[in-house]
Motif scaffolding. Structure first.
Motif, short mmCIF file in Angstrom:
data_model
loop_
_atom_site.label_atom_id
_atom_site.label_comp_id
_atom_site.label_asym_id
_atom_site.label_seq_id
_atom_site.Cartn_x
_atom_site.Cartn_y
_atom_site.Cartn_z
N UNK A 160 0.80 -1.22 0.00
CA UNK A 160 0.00 0.00 0.00
C UNK A 160 0.84 1.27 0.00
N UNK A 161 2.06 1.21 0.50
CA UNK A 161 2.90 2.40 0.62
C UNK A 161 3.70 2.61 -0.67
N UNK A 162 3.37 3.67 -1.41
CA UNK A 162 4.03 3.93 -2.69
C UNK A 162 5.47 4.39 -2.53
N UNK A 163 5.89 4.70 -1.32
CA UNK A 163 7.30 5.05 -1.13
C UNK A 163 8.16 3.79 -1.08
N UNK A 164 7.53 2.60 -0.98
CA UNK A 164 8.27 1.34 -0.93
C UNK A 164 8.24 0.63 -2.29
N UNK A 165 7.05 0.24 -2.73
CA UNK A 165 6.89 -0.46 -4.01
C UNK A 165 5.88 0.30 -4.86
N UNK A 166 6.16 0.47 -6.14
CA UNK A 166 5.22 1.22 -6.98
C UNK A 166 5.44 0.91 -8.45
N UNK A 167 4.39 1.18 -9.23
CA UNK A 167 4.43 1.11 -10.69
C UNK A 167 4.21 2.51 -11.22
N UNK A 168 5.02 2.88 -12.22
CA UNK A 168 4.82 4.16 -12.90
C UNK A 168 4.58 3.91 -14.39
N UNK A 169 3.64 4.65 -14.95
CA UNK A 169 3.30 4.53 -16.37
C UNK A 169 3.59 5.88 -17.04
N UNK A 170 4.39 5.85 -18.11
CA UNK A 170 4.81 7.06 -18.81
C UNK A 170 4.31 7.07 -20.24
N UNK A 171 3.97 8.24 -20.72
CA UNK A 171 3.62 8.46 -22.12
C UNK A 171 4.89 8.81 -22.89
N UNK A 172 5.85 7.91 -22.84
CA UNK A 172 7.18 8.15 -23.37
C UNK A 172 7.94 6.83 -23.33
N UNK A 173 9.17 6.82 -23.81
CA UNK A 173 10.00 5.63 -23.69
C UNK A 173 11.08 5.79 -22.63
N UNK A 174 11.09 6.95 -21.95
CA UNK A 174 11.99 7.15 -20.81
C UNK A 174 11.19 7.77 -19.67
N UNK A 175 11.75 7.68 -18.47
CA UNK A 175 11.02 8.05 -17.25
C UNK A 175 11.09 9.55 -16.99
N UNK A 176 10.46 10.33 -17.86
CA UNK A 176 10.42 11.78 -17.69
C UNK A 176 9.18 12.17 -16.91
N UNK A 177 9.37 12.96 -15.86
CA UNK A 177 8.24 13.35 -15.01
C UNK A 177 7.15 14.08 -15.78
N UNK A 178 7.54 14.87 -16.78
CA UNK A 178 6.52 15.63 -17.50
C UNK A 178 5.66 14.74 -18.40
N UNK A 179 6.04 13.45 -18.53
CA UNK A 179 5.21 12.49 -19.28
C UNK A 179 4.71 11.36 -18.37
#
Length: 836
Positions: A256-275
């Motif tokens: 439940x704690x996103x500071x431990x385990x999490x999934x991120x989905x990006x509208x890009x091929x690299x992990x850019x915060x703005x996407x």
């Protein structure tokens, strides 16, 4: 007679006591050690001087290191970015990092980046190099990672320099002459530090979805074993040109704690915060799945875990959809007297970088009323700079709006425009439009000043149904309501509760106490027997003043180190307010598996919505009572559920079986069944009054927690659940008075009712160990079969066991609230018996 039917008033002496910590003084084992020593000799002086010199040398060394060598320490800073190459055409070989074409273009991009960074002295001297992560269509978009070795203290300066350089290249189409590439649309952002760690296991996958086939991605080990700890996994997903990608999680169960385990989905091929489209953790039901749609034919999914607390993980399907598919269409012309419209992909997440416009026209002479039953559009902030809904020239709508938010338009035509930016998508909205007569905007209803229409029955009922309180202004209250001097009406159960509900304190006037009651400094009345009993029965703690002891007031939290915290609800809010973390201990509880109301007037709960709910059965028979899980071995229920009668030995552990993780009563074989080792009813339970109506049950074997089996948080002994606050009740009890039990777990929301008012309504049968909750107009309540189940209270994102279903006068009757055992009063006893 069922225990829910009521009883006579009787108040035995209180057995509650604070959970005290003893202090032990150990005797000296040798009395000579306590005798005064003679002064040090010559050897002692020499040894002392040597030690002093060593300490001084150490201090000098540390100072030299700090001011001279520390400046040479450097931190790794990684920036992720993309740029569009306008003089290249995408070829299939650019998907393969091992192809000669890929390597050739990657070298050109790295040379170009080095040249770009050389323009900024703050960057060129710290620049270590760049890596190209991927290419995609349009003409060719290059995704890269640039690394800098930054001296400590210079991180902010480097961030500013990168931002300035990015803005310079993005503010205009900059034609780079010193290299072979022409590029524009440069975007750069610092990589989230949680996404890179040399200690983590790193895995990378690349998948291309073609035609209508579905690709699958899943967490490592799924479904056979929990996901691996301390890892970083990413999936670069592609589709064919002219398509967008759809990512649908059919299973999603993380910590439940996103500071431990999490999934991120990006509208890009690299992990850019703005996407970044979304960051998710916890559990999502298959009936309420996570589904995302990209704005182009690429998407990135990243998965990060820490080194403990691993869970089953996730599985998702990836498909491609033609960009011109009707499923992605939105906007258009709408006409007639009624219609509806939704954000793209509703009720799942809308795609980023999307614009939809609906042009609505109704018959001439009519005006338009827009209503939004559901509205969740990214995160709201003033002026809605990100995702928003614009209705003509009115203020834009964004964030999470109340259900059935209404907007009226004084015209027969209007344009509704929805826009999403490049990041942070949400579930969107459903909307309807209808006509109304200009002279009668709310037929058969009350019109609020904000143009919202509400039922006439909601006028002057004490609740702000309009949202701007206009339904509660200038009211003539009936005898069942408090008539405030300022024209408001408030529910009678708010009278004399120490809270200024009217706004002009009318509800707190003339609140004298009865004979045998003590008047608190906040004008609250409590029994004289409760004065100096070691517990804060007055909300301001004034019943414990001058008692020869120091305790924290009821409005504070008592830390293990003796500190008193005045902060509202400090327990498990993620901050160490005590200094010894005692307010943040035992916080792995009370989390619903996901977010999605005895129960008369309720509705079906979702699977796993109340994972602490237990169904208690007499062996080989049907459901009898409810209970709540407080640890892997212990349950809390009502004492009246475990009282023997002539036919059944309810007090014997061997009589019972407990079903955990159960949703439908007919699916017992799919639940976890446990037998009981012991039953501990409260020693002062009174079967005539239901005072002290609480019991503990120890399971014969511990249970393994899962998405449908979790503990509920226990409140502290000083917790107070304010009058008027919403609480949730749940159970398989009768759905109407005298009716049969529910087949599916039910839920309902009720409100805490003032104890003084409740005592009057219930004929003087309420003790300080009882809590009243319900809807005084009737229709919602616990009932036979819900006994022993939880009344839960949401605070700091967790559910707490505020009460145990105890008794009532019938079910859901008007002015007859449900009565619940006040769990904070028994916190010390629970700790004493269970250690929890």
């Amino acid at each position: 007679m069922d225990p829910m039917d009521g009883g006579m008033r009787y108040t035995p002496g209180s057995s509650d006591k604070d959970w005290d910590t003893a202090v032990t003084f150990l005797p000296a084992s040798d009395n000579k050690k306590l005798e005064k020593k003679r002064g040090p000799g010559r050897v002692g002086i020499i040894v002392g001087l040597v030690i002093l010199a060593a300490v001084l040398a150490l201090i000098i060394g540390l100072l030299v290191w700090h001011f001279h060598f520390r400046k040479d320490l450097k931190l790794q800073k990684i920036y992720i970015g993309s740029l569009r190459i306008t003089n290249e055409v995408f070829v299939d070989a650019y998907e393969n990092p091992e192809s000669a074409e890929y390597k050739n273009l990657a070298d050109k991009v790295k040379d170009q980046l080095k040249s770009m960074y050389s323009e900024a002295p703050e960057l060129s001297k710290y620049y270590m190099g760049s890596k190209v992560q991927a290419f995609s269509e349009g003409s060719v978009i290059a995704y890269y990672e640039s690394e800098f070795a930054v001296p400590m203290g210079q991180e902010a300066a480097v961030d500013r320099a990168v931002n300035r350089l990015t803005e310079a290249y993005s503010s205009k189409i900059r034609r780079v002459q010193q290299g072979p590439l022409v590029f524009d649309h440069v975007a750069t952002s610092a990589l989230d530090t949680r996404l890179f760690s040399k200690a983590r296991t790193n895995l990378r996958f690349a998948q291309h979805t073609r035609s209508s086939a579905e690709e699958t991605i899943k967490s490592p080990g799924f479904p056979d074993q929990p996901y691996t700890p301390n890892s970083f996994v990413q999936w670069q997903l592609r589709g064919d040109p002219g398509h967008v990608l759809k990512l649908s999680f059919d299973t999603f169960y993380l910590e439940n704690n996103c500071s431990n385990d999490f999934v991120r989905v990006y509208d890009s091929l690299v992990a850019m915060d703005e996407h970044l489209m979304a960051e998710k953790c916890g559990f999502y039901s298959p009936s309420n799945p996570l589904t995302f749609i990209s704005s182009s034919n690429v998407m990135l999914v990243t998965f990060v875990t820490n080194d403990n607390g691993n869970f089953p993980g996730f599985r998702a399907g990836v498909t491609q959809i033609p960009r011109d598919s009707p499923d992605l269409a939105c906007g258009g012309k709408l006409s007639g007297g009624f219609g509806n419209f939704n954000s793209p992909n509703f009720p799942s997440y809308y795609p980023p970088r999307k614009t939809c416009q609906w042009d609505i026209e109704v018959p001439t002479g009519k005006f338009i009323k827009l209503k939004f039953p559901k509205f969740m559009v990214s995160t709201g902030s003033p002026n809605c700079p990100g995702d928003r809904v614009q209705i003509a020239d009115k203020s834009p709508l964004c964030g999470q709006q109340p259900a059935n938010t209404m907007v009226t338009v004084s015209s027969n035509q209007v344009s509704v425009v929805f826009k999403s930016d490049s990041s942070q998508v949400d579930r969107g909205f459903s909307g309807t439009f209808e006509t109304f007569e200009p002279s009668d905007p709310c037929p058969d209803q009350f019109q609020c000043d904000n143009k919202r229409c509400v039922k006439p029955s909601l006028r002057c009922d004490g609740w702000n149904d309009c949202g701007d309180s206009t339904d509660e202004k200038n009211c003539q209250c009936d005898v069942s309501m408090i008539q405030c001097k300022n024209g408001f009406c408030k529910p009678m159960f708010w009278r004399c509760d120490g809270v200024n509900d009217c706004g002009d304190n009318t509800d707190e006037f003339n609140c004298g106490c009865k004979t045998g009651e003590f008047k608190c400094k906040n004008d609250q009345c409590v029994s004289e027997k409760l004065k100096c009993d070691g517990k804060n029965d007055c909300k301001d703690g004034s019943d414990e003043e001058g008692c020869g002891r120091e305790i924290c007031k009821a409005s504070t939290f008592a830390c293990s180190n003796g500190k008193c915290i005045t902060k509202q609800n400090p327990v498990c809010d993620g901050q160490d307010d005590c200094g010894d973390k005692s307010d943040e201990s035992n916080c792995d509880c009370g989390k619903k598996a996901f977010s999605a109301s005895r129960i008369v007037g309720g509705q079906d709960a979702d699977v796993g919505e109340f994972p602490w709910q237990v169904s208690l059965h007499i062996k080989n028979t049907a459901h009898v009572c409810g209970a709540s899980i407080i640890s892997d071995r212990w349950l809390v229920t009502a004492a009246h559920c475990v009282q023997d009668d002539p036919k059944i030995k309810y007090a014997q552990p061997g009589t019972w079986e407990a079903y955990l993780g159960l949703h439908k009563q007919k699916e017992k074989l799919q639940a976890t069944k446990r037998f009981l080792k012991q039953i501990i009813p409260h020693p002062y339970y009174n079967p005539y009054t239901y005072d002290n109506d609480i019991a503990l049950m120890e399971l014969d074997l511990p249970v393994t927690f899962s998405r449908t089996i979790q503990t509920i948080c226990l409140p502290t002994s000083t917790d107070v659940f304010p009058t008027g606050e919403s609480v949730t009740i749940s159970g398989w009890g009768a759905t109407r008075e005298g009716g049969a039990g529910a087949a599916v777990l039910q839920k309902a929301n009720v409100r805490i009712i003032n104890g003084t008012v409740c005592n009057e309504l219930m004929g003087g049968q309420i003790t300080s160990r009882m809590t009243c909750a319900g809807v005084l107009s009737g229709g919602v309540d616990a009932c036979q079969g819900d006994s022993g189940g939880p009344m839960s209270y949401l605070t700091n994102g967790r559910m707490y066991l505020a009460g145990v279903v105890s008794w009532g006068d019938g079910c859901a009757r008007r002015n007859k609230p449900g009565i619940y055992t006040n769990v904070p009063k028994f916190r010390a006893w629970i700790k004493e018996k269970t250690g929890v």
